[in-house]
Design an enzyme around this catalytic site. Sequence first.
Site, PDB file in Angstrom:
ATOM      1  N   SER A   6     102.575  91.607 109.000  1.00 55.67           N
ATOM      2  CA  SER A   6     103.292  92.892 109.024  1.00 55.67           C
ATOM      3  C   SER A   6     104.063  93.074 107.721  1.00 55.67           C
ATOM      4  O   SER A   6     103.765  92.420 106.723  1.00 55.67           O
ATOM      5  CB  SER A   6     104.224  92.949 110.239  1.00 55.67           C
ATOM      6  OG  SER A   6     104.725  94.252 110.401  1.00 55.67           O
ATOM      7  N   ASN A   7     105.058  93.934 107.722  1.00 50.88           N
ATOM      8  CA  ASN A   7     105.874  94.151 106.529  1.00 50.88           C
ATOM      9  C   ASN A   7     107.302  94.478 106.949  1.00 50.88           C
ATOM     10  O   ASN A   7     107.617  94.484 108.140  1.00 50.88           O
ATOM     11  CB  ASN A   7     105.272  95.271 105.667  1.00 50.88           C
ATOM     12  CG  ASN A   7     105.123  96.538 106.475  1.00 50.88           C
ATOM     13  OD1 ASN A   7     106.110  97.125 106.911  1.00 50.88           O
ATOM     14  ND2 ASN A   7     103.887  96.943 106.722  1.00 50.88           N
TER      15      ASN A   7
END
Length: 403
Positions: free
Chosen positions: A208-209
């Site tokens: 993810s981020n």
Amino acid sequence: MVRDKNIVLGVTGSIAVYKAVEVASKLTQEGAKVDVVMTKAAQEFVTPLTFRAITNRPVATEMFDPVSEFSIEHVTLAARADLVVIAPATANVIAKLAGGIADDMLGCTVLATKAPIIVAPAMDANMYQNQITQQNIARLKERGFTFVGPGYGRLATGEIGLGRLADIEEILGTIRQVLGRRGDLAKRRIVVSAGGTQEPMDPVRHISNRSSGKMGYAIAEAARDRGASVVLVSGPTALHPPVGVEVIQVQTAVQMRDAIVDAAKQADALLMAAAVSDYRPAAAAKSKIKKERETLSIELVRNPDILSEVRGDFVRVGFAAESENVVENAKVKLKGKNLDLIVANDITATDSGFGVDTNRVLIVDRQGKVKRLPLLSKLEVAHKVLDRVVELLPKSRGRMKKT
Ligand code: PMT
């Protein structure tokens, strides 16, 4: 939406009046002129002085009070109101309103006003579920009253049930939504994406981020406050769903693409503030990956580019998270994704981009014109971007058939 608006806050006799104090305070801080009208029962719980101190305005309690400025003309408040909010509203007051009874200042104001009316009920669960109360609520809804809550939880009796006054943020969100109905995005349908996608590696891990969703949620709220019907397609975030916004929760880029393709069919504008993972693991392991080896390689495959895939006759706005050559990279993305606007943020600054409440952006249009904005709250950035979207919308009435 709230600044300089005349808001009448009707307060009735419930233990939840303390929340009305907070509502009055927040509205006043946002620049509204809040005139509080208290029933007799409300004054058993809190004195008018509390509201007077918070709003800096007289509080109406008696219709025939010789020292009240409202007593001369008991419909003064009704005439100048932009909005009437009754919070908390007891079963008794709801019944009186449904019957058109105007035997006190609040009843007169509600009967005489042409302004929209919001009611936030608070009462015992059995009283709320009683058929008479339900019929009264239905009757008022038919007449165009907007209801917010009640919520489920611990009640004054100690029991758990449906009857708690809605949360303050929910009441404030409903106020903004109702006040915004005639805004410059009325009858428009706006689709917004927010948050980062999560691409599963195995049942417990994902790629993810750092996107918190704040930028996208701010756009959704700003569009709602300007009268739009808003669909927010959101990756996993820790944020509360905005009141009055249709939220579609997704996890992966593919799910986000599917949700946006569907929502965009009716859209007047699409604003993609989401940070979509460009790659995902080719296959997510069925069971947790064990740490047996010194190194681990996972094959990644390209995710769909949502903005490039979603086509249609609507305004298309992308965001660009850049760490270098911000303008040049943003222009390449604008062209490559065939966008009307791109909003580029420098994600290397600590007060801008991911996670924080502020953003420093520049907006690039199709002609390559660049508009730099100073450091603003994400809500302010959202409004600035929506100002540009409004300019690009066709003058015809939008895709929404009804408000
Ligand atoms: O969520 P916050 O913590 O508030 O942070 C806000 C933000 C920094 C995430 C936001 O302001 C932002 O910049 N969002 C876009 C981040 C991004 O993915 O940028 P990009 O340059 O990789 O993508 C450009 C555009 O294409 C974006 O609109 C993106 O949504 C879209 N995109 C990207 C990849 C992909 N597979 N499909 C897409 O549609």
